[in-house]
Design a protein around this motif. Structure first.
Motif, PDB file in Angstrom:
ATOM      1  N   VAL A 110       8.676   6.252  -9.107  1.00  0.00           N
ATOM      2  CA  VAL A 110       8.480   6.171  -7.656  1.00  0.00           C
ATOM      3  C   VAL A 110       7.906   7.483  -7.146  1.00  0.00           C
ATOM      4  O   VAL A 110       6.957   7.501  -6.347  1.00  0.00           O
ATOM      5  CB  VAL A 110       9.809   5.834  -6.933  1.00  0.00           C
ATOM      6  CG1 VAL A 110       9.612   5.842  -5.428  1.00  0.00           C
ATOM      7  CG2 VAL A 110      10.353   4.505  -7.399  1.00  0.00           C
ATOM      8  N   ARG A 111       8.446   8.580  -7.617  1.00  0.00           N
ATOM      9  CA  ARG A 111       7.964   9.907  -7.209  1.00  0.00           C
ATOM     10  C   ARG A 111       6.489  10.065  -7.589  1.00  0.00           C
ATOM     11  O   ARG A 111       5.668  10.532  -6.800  1.00  0.00           O
ATOM     12  CB  ARG A 111       8.839  10.978  -7.886  1.00  0.00           C
ATOM     13  CG  ARG A 111       8.699  12.335  -7.303  1.00  0.00           C
ATOM     14  CD  ARG A 111       9.731  13.346  -7.804  1.00  0.00           C
ATOM     15  NE  ARG A 111      10.130  13.178  -9.182  1.00  0.00           N
ATOM     16  CZ  ARG A 111      11.397  13.003  -9.582  1.00  0.00           C
ATOM     17  NH1 ARG A 111      12.374  12.980  -8.714  1.00  0.00           N
ATOM     18  NH2 ARG A 111      11.678  12.863 -10.853  1.00  0.00           N
ATOM     19  N   CYS A 155      -2.086   4.676  -6.126  1.00  0.00           N
ATOM     20  CA  CYS A 155      -0.964   3.852  -6.584  1.00  0.00           C
ATOM     21  C   CYS A 155      -0.691   2.766  -5.549  1.00  0.00           C
ATOM     22  O   CYS A 155      -0.769   3.013  -4.347  1.00  0.00           O
ATOM     23  CB  CYS A 155       0.281   4.722  -6.762  1.00  0.00           C
ATOM     24  SG  CYS A 155       1.714   3.842  -7.403  1.00  0.00           S
ATOM     25  N   ASN A 156      -0.424   1.580  -6.012  1.00  0.00           N
ATOM     26  CA  ASN A 156      -0.004   0.505  -5.105  1.00  0.00           C
ATOM     27  C   ASN A 156       1.122  -0.280  -5.764  1.00  0.00           C
ATOM     28  O   ASN A 156       1.493  -0.015  -6.895  1.00  0.00           O
ATOM     29  CB  ASN A 156      -1.178  -0.396  -4.707  1.00  0.00           C
ATOM     30  CG  ASN A 156      -1.754  -1.152  -5.876  1.00  0.00           C
ATOM     31  OD1 ASN A 156      -1.417  -0.893  -7.020  1.00  0.00           O
ATOM     32  ND2 ASN A 156      -2.629  -2.077  -5.593  1.00  0.00           N
ATOM     33  N   GLY A 157       1.661  -1.219  -5.025  1.00  0.00           N
ATOM     34  CA  GLY A 157       2.794  -1.977  -5.549  1.00  0.00           C
ATOM     35  C   GLY A 157       2.658  -3.450  -5.283  1.00  0.00           C
ATOM     36  O   GLY A 157       1.827  -3.889  -4.483  1.00  0.00           O
ATOM     37  N   ASN A 167       0.844  -1.191   0.000  1.00  0.00           N
ATOM     38  CA  ASN A 167       0.000   0.000   0.000  1.00  0.00           C
ATOM     39  C   ASN A 167       0.883   1.246   0.000  1.00  0.00           C
ATOM     40  O   ASN A 167       2.111   1.155  -0.038  1.00  0.00           O
ATOM     41  CB  ASN A 167      -0.974  -0.021   1.187  1.00  0.00           C
ATOM     42  CG  ASN A 167      -0.263  -0.022   2.524  1.00  0.00           C
ATOM     43  OD1 ASN A 167       0.836   0.509   2.663  1.00  0.00           O
ATOM     44  ND2 ASN A 167      -0.884  -0.619   3.516  1.00  0.00           N
ATOM     45  N   TYR A 168       0.272   2.395   0.072  1.00  0.00           N
ATOM     46  CA  TYR A 168       0.978   3.669   0.009  1.00  0.00           C
ATOM     47  C   TYR A 168       2.063   3.758   1.096  1.00  0.00           C
ATOM     48  O   TYR A 168       3.198   4.148   0.828  1.00  0.00           O
ATOM     49  CB  TYR A 168      -0.050   4.804   0.150  1.00  0.00           C
ATOM     50  CG  TYR A 168       0.546   6.172   0.310  1.00  0.00           C
ATOM     51  CD1 TYR A 168       1.201   6.787  -0.755  1.00  0.00           C
ATOM     52  CD2 TYR A 168       0.447   6.861   1.512  1.00  0.00           C
ATOM     53  CE1 TYR A 168       1.743   8.047  -0.617  1.00  0.00           C
ATOM     54  CE2 TYR A 168       0.982   8.132   1.654  1.00  0.00           C
ATOM     55  CZ  TYR A 168       1.633   8.716   0.589  1.00  0.00           C
ATOM     56  OH  TYR A 168       2.176   9.958   0.723  1.00  0.00           O
ATOM     57  N   GLY A 224      11.632  -8.587  -6.553  1.00  0.00           N
ATOM     58  CA  GLY A 224      11.260  -7.505  -7.459  1.00  0.00           C
ATOM     59  C   GLY A 224      10.113  -6.691  -6.899  1.00  0.00           C
ATOM     60  O   GLY A 224       9.331  -7.172  -6.090  1.00  0.00           O
ATOM     61  N   VAL A 225      10.041  -5.436  -7.341  1.00  0.00           N
ATOM     62  CA  VAL A 225       8.969  -4.531  -6.949  1.00  0.00           C
ATOM     63  C   VAL A 225       8.366  -3.946  -8.225  1.00  0.00           C
ATOM     64  O   VAL A 225       9.095  -3.561  -9.145  1.00  0.00           O
ATOM     65  CB  VAL A 225       9.486  -3.393  -6.039  1.00  0.00           C
ATOM     66  CG1 VAL A 225       8.393  -2.385  -5.751  1.00  0.00           C
ATOM     67  CG2 VAL A 225      10.044  -3.953  -4.748  1.00  0.00           C
ATOM     68  N   ILE A 226       7.044  -3.907  -8.246  1.00  0.00           N
ATOM     69  CA  ILE A 226       6.311  -3.307  -9.361  1.00  0.00           C
ATOM     70  C   ILE A 226       5.372  -2.260  -8.773  1.00  0.00           C
ATOM     71  O   ILE A 226       4.632  -2.560  -7.831  1.00  0.00           O
ATOM     72  CB  ILE A 226       5.478  -4.373 -10.115  1.00  0.00           C
ATOM     73  CG1 ILE A 226       6.376  -5.474 -10.657  1.00  0.00           C
ATOM     74  CG2 ILE A 226       4.660  -3.733 -11.231  1.00  0.00           C
ATOM     75  CD1 ILE A 226       5.612  -6.673 -11.200  1.00  0.00           C
TER      76      ILE A 226
END
Length: 194
Positions: free
Chosen positions: A98-99, A108-110, A75-76, A146-148
């Motif tokens: 990212v910014r 936005c989430n990841g 989450n944020y 990994g991060v998306i």
């Protein structure tokens, strides 16, 4: 007749002792995931194009949290903790994607993907290992992380890393063998007793 038995025993003793090495334990640990090795994971991530790849495309690449059990939804707050670990990091220091994600806040989430596989194999003399005199362990494997970051159903940032090959050797020696830890445990028990 007893001499023949003794000679046969002496003859087969090396075979018996070397066969004992196969009795040493082995362990395999792996995270369930769609990839069999680091390179497959890296190739899947390499197909992601920021500002073009959609959530539907991620499903095709098997990067969907609903179908892949080892994907964590960020989450944020998670994104901020991950990319701004201290006040000394400013927004200008961050990658544009990212910014943008941080400025979008809840929109936005990841996804965080972690997959690994390792094999622990003990080797050496069975009796030394069994009696705790000497233990040798070989650890091999790989790990991928990994991060998306996703905004409005479109990937805006990716970050991948890991270890394509893990190889470690662990060796422990206990001169007292099975008695090595008993002195310490007896000392601890005597201290804890009322």
């Amino acid at each position: 007749m007893p001499r023949v038995t003794i000679r046969l025993a002496i003859l087969f003793l090396p075979l018996i002792l070397t066969a004992c090495a196969s009795l040493l334990p082995r362990a395999h640990t792996s995270t369930v995931g769609p990839w069999q090795n680091y390179h497959e994971a890296q190739q899947a991530f390499g197909k992601i194009v920021p500002y073009q790849t959609t959530l539907e495309d991620l499903k095709t690449l098997r990067l969907d949290p609903a179908s892949n059990p080892n994907i964590t939804i960020l989450n944020y707050s998670d994104v901020i903790r991950r990319f701004i670990p201290s006040p000394s990091v400013s927004a200008e220091d961050l990658a544009p994607g990212v910014r943008e994600c941080i400025l979008a806040k809840g929109a936005c989430n990841g996804y965080e993907i972690v997959q690994q596989s390792s094999v622990r194999k003990r080797y050496g003399n069975f009796w030394s290992d069994f009696l705790n005199f000497k233990r040798k362990v070989e650890v091999t494997g790989w790990s991928f992380s990994g991060v998306i970051l996703v905004r409005d159903n479109v990937v805006i940032y990716t970050l991948a890393g890991g270890q394509p090959a893990i190889y470690m050797l662990e060796e422990s020696k206990n001169p007292l063998g099975p008695l090595q830890g008993s002195g310490e445990s007896a000392f601890r028990n005597s201290i804890s007793a009322p």
